[in-house]
Design a protein around this motif. Structure first.
Motif, mmCIF file in Angstrom:
data_model
loop_
_atom_site.group_PDB
_atom_site.id
_atom_site.type_symbol
_atom_site.label_atom_id
_atom_site.label_comp_id
_atom_site.label_asym_id
_atom_site.label_seq_id
_atom_site.Cartn_x
_atom_site.Cartn_y
_atom_site.Cartn_z
ATOM 1 N N ARG A 196 82.059 21.369 -61.934
ATOM 2 C CA ARG A 196 81.175 21.239 -63.092
ATOM 3 C C ARG A 196 81.983 21.137 -64.376
ATOM 4 N NH1 ARG A 196 78.357 23.054 -66.947
ATOM 5 N NH2 ARG A 196 76.345 23.940 -67.146
ATOM 6 N N ARG A 197 82.995 21.990 -64.500
ATOM 7 C CA ARG A 197 83.851 21.951 -65.705
ATOM 8 C C ARG A 197 84.552 20.601 -65.841
ATOM 9 N NH1 ARG A 197 84.739 27.564 -64.538
ATOM 10 N NH2 ARG A 197 86.505 27.044 -63.216
ATOM 11 N N THR A 199 74.868 21.762 -70.349
ATOM 12 C CA THR A 199 74.243 20.719 -69.536
ATOM 13 C C THR A 199 74.117 21.206 -68.093
ATOM 14 O OG1 THR A 199 75.316 19.073 -70.914
ATOM 15 C CG2 THR A 199 74.417 18.310 -68.834
ATOM 16 N N PRO A 200 72.963 20.997 -67.455
ATOM 17 C CA PRO A 200 72.789 21.425 -66.056
ATOM 18 C C PRO A 200 73.777 20.729 -65.115
ATOM 19 C CG PRO A 200 70.679 20.881 -67.039
ATOM 20 C CD PRO A 200 71.733 20.456 -68.006
ATOM 21 N N ILE A 223 74.965 16.474 -64.783
ATOM 22 C CA ILE A 223 76.310 16.164 -65.282
ATOM 23 C C ILE A 223 77.180 15.597 -64.171
ATOM 24 C CG2 ILE A 223 77.441 18.414 -64.995
ATOM 25 C CD1 ILE A 223 77.771 15.975 -67.926
ATOM 26 N N LEU A 224 76.964 16.041 -62.926
ATOM 27 C CA LEU A 224 77.710 15.476 -61.806
ATOM 28 C C LEU A 224 77.330 14.013 -61.583
ATOM 29 C CD1 LEU A 224 77.690 18.388 -59.203
ATOM 30 C CD2 LEU A 224 79.590 17.627 -60.611
ATOM 31 N N VAL A 225 76.047 13.694 -61.766
ATOM 32 C CA VAL A 225 75.594 12.308 -61.604
ATOM 33 C C VAL A 225 76.166 11.435 -62.723
ATOM 34 C CG1 VAL A 225 73.569 10.808 -61.657
ATOM 35 C CG2 VAL A 225 73.526 12.898 -60.311
ATOM 36 N N ARG A 229 65.322 17.724 -56.704
ATOM 37 C CA ARG A 229 65.491 18.712 -57.779
ATOM 38 C C ARG A 229 64.487 18.413 -58.879
ATOM 39 N NH1 ARG A 229 69.035 22.226 -55.805
ATOM 40 N NH2 ARG A 229 70.924 21.317 -54.995
ATOM 41 N N THR A 230 63.642 19.390 -59.183
ATOM 42 C CA THR A 230 62.617 19.152 -60.193
ATOM 43 C C THR A 230 62.784 20.027 -61.425
ATOM 44 O OG1 THR A 230 61.169 20.733 -59.081
ATOM 45 C CG2 THR A 230 60.896 18.411 -58.519
ATOM 46 N N LYS A 231 63.572 21.070 -61.340
ATOM 47 C CA LYS A 231 63.688 21.993 -62.472
ATOM 48 C C LYS A 231 64.485 21.400 -63.627
ATOM 49 C CE LYS A 231 63.249 26.310 -59.950
ATOM 50 N NZ LYS A 231 63.871 27.583 -59.648
ATOM 51 N N THR A 232 65.625 20.816 -63.318
ATOM 52 C CA THR A 232 66.486 20.317 -64.389
ATOM 53 C C THR A 232 66.797 18.846 -64.180
ATOM 54 O OG1 THR A 232 68.468 20.926 -63.167
ATOM 55 C CG2 THR A 232 67.614 22.555 -64.713
ATOM 56 N N GLY A 233 67.092 18.189 -65.249
ATOM 57 C CA GLY A 233 67.545 16.813 -65.158
ATOM 58 C C GLY A 233 66.458 15.770 -65.117
ATOM 59 N N GLU A 234 65.248 16.104 -65.580
ATOM 60 C CA GLU A 234 64.155 15.122 -65.554
ATOM 61 C C GLU A 234 64.504 13.880 -66.368
ATOM 62 O OE1 GLU A 234 61.099 14.623 -64.206
ATOM 63 O OE2 GLU A 234 61.562 16.268 -62.864
ATOM 64 N N TRP A 235 65.026 14.074 -67.555
ATOM 65 C CA TRP A 235 65.346 12.949 -68.431
ATOM 66 C C TRP A 235 66.467 12.103 -67.829
ATOM 67 C CZ3 TRP A 235 63.199 10.112 -71.816
ATOM 68 C CH2 TRP A 235 63.949 9.287 -72.643
ATOM 69 N N THR A 236 67.478 12.757 -67.305
ATOM 70 C CA THR A 236 68.586 12.042 -66.679
ATOM 71 C C THR A 236 68.099 11.295 -65.442
ATOM 72 O OG1 THR A 236 70.011 13.838 -67.412
ATOM 73 C CG2 THR A 236 70.951 12.293 -65.855
ATOM 74 N N ARG A 237 67.186 11.895 -64.699
ATOM 75 C CA ARG A 237 66.648 11.259 -63.498
ATOM 76 C C ARG A 237 65.873 9.984 -63.855
ATOM 77 N NH1 ARG A 237 64.045 15.262 -61.764
ATOM 78 N NH2 ARG A 237 65.809 16.287 -60.835
ATOM 79 N N ARG A 238 65.202 9.985 -65.000
ATOM 80 C CA ARG A 238 64.505 8.773 -65.431
ATOM 81 C C ARG A 238 65.497 7.664 -65.791
ATOM 82 N NH1 ARG A 238 60.673 11.388 -69.707
ATOM 83 N NH2 ARG A 238 59.857 12.993 -68.355
ATOM 84 N N LEU A 239 66.600 8.052 -66.393
ATOM 85 C CA LEU A 239 67.612 7.066 -66.793
ATOM 86 C C LEU A 239 68.440 6.573 -65.621
ATOM 87 C CD1 LEU A 239 68.880 8.724 -70.082
ATOM 88 C CD2 LEU A 239 67.334 6.783 -69.868
ATOM 89 N N ILE A 240 68.746 7.479 -64.690
ATOM 90 C CA ILE A 240 69.573 7.148 -63.529
ATOM 91 C C ILE A 240 68.795 7.514 -62.269
ATOM 92 C CG2 ILE A 240 71.801 7.482 -62.394
ATOM 93 C CD1 ILE A 240 72.855 8.550 -65.083
ATOM 94 N N PRO A 241 67.902 6.637 -61.803
ATOM 95 C CA PRO A 241 67.120 6.970 -60.614
ATOM 96 C C PRO A 241 67.914 6.872 -59.314
ATOM 97 C CG PRO A 241 66.500 4.810 -61.412
ATOM 98 C CD PRO A 241 67.488 5.364 -62.393
ATOM 99 N N ASN A 242 68.966 6.047 -59.288
ATOM 100 C CA ASN A 242 69.750 5.855 -58.069
ATOM 101 C C ASN A 242 71.183 6.307 -58.322
ATOM 102 O OD1 ASN A 242 70.821 5.057 -55.677
ATOM 103 N ND2 ASN A 242 70.242 2.919 -55.845
#
Length: 115
Positions: free
Chosen positions: A28-29, A41-42, A46-48, A99-112
């Motif tokens: 993560r670091r 950042t979750p 951040i890994l994605v 994963r539904t708790k964190t990263g909703e916005w990132t998931r919309r930007l990067i779906p794959n």
């Protein structure tokens, strides 16, 4: 832990989760440094963004590759590696979608995640 007289399943799950967090901490670091992100950042997003496959998935893939190249299957190492890389991407995508708790916005930007 022993099967008889040990901790409750809920406590076992908590311990396993804590170990996963300990394993992911160095990765993560590094991902935060690569992506120039804030330290709050979750982990999954951040890994994605950094393009790092989660270390527990990489370990699972190595185990799978070793199993495929064993005497029972006898697959070529290069073929096994290509096959497990596809499986790792599939596992990573599945985790990313679940994963539904964190990263909703990132998931919309990067779906794959494989892209």
């Amino acid at each position: 832990m022993p099967n008889v007289g040990g901790s409750k399943p809920s406590r076992r799950k908590l311990r396993a989760t804590n170990h996963r967090q300990l394993i992911l901490a160095p990765q993560r670091r590094m991902a935060i440094r690569v992506a120039s992100a804030y330290r709050t950042t979750p982990t999954d997003p951040i890994l994605v963004v950094a393009g790092f496959t989660s270390i527990h998935l990489a370990a699972r893939g190595r185990t799978e590759a070793r199993r495929l190249t064993s005497n029972a299957y006898g697959m070529d190492k290069r073929v096994a590696k290509r096959l497990t890389e596809g499986r790792i991407n599939h596992w990573w995508q599945t985790e990313w979608e679940e994963r539904t708790k964190t990263g909703e916005w990132t998931r919309r930007l990067i779906p794959n995640v494989s892209k």
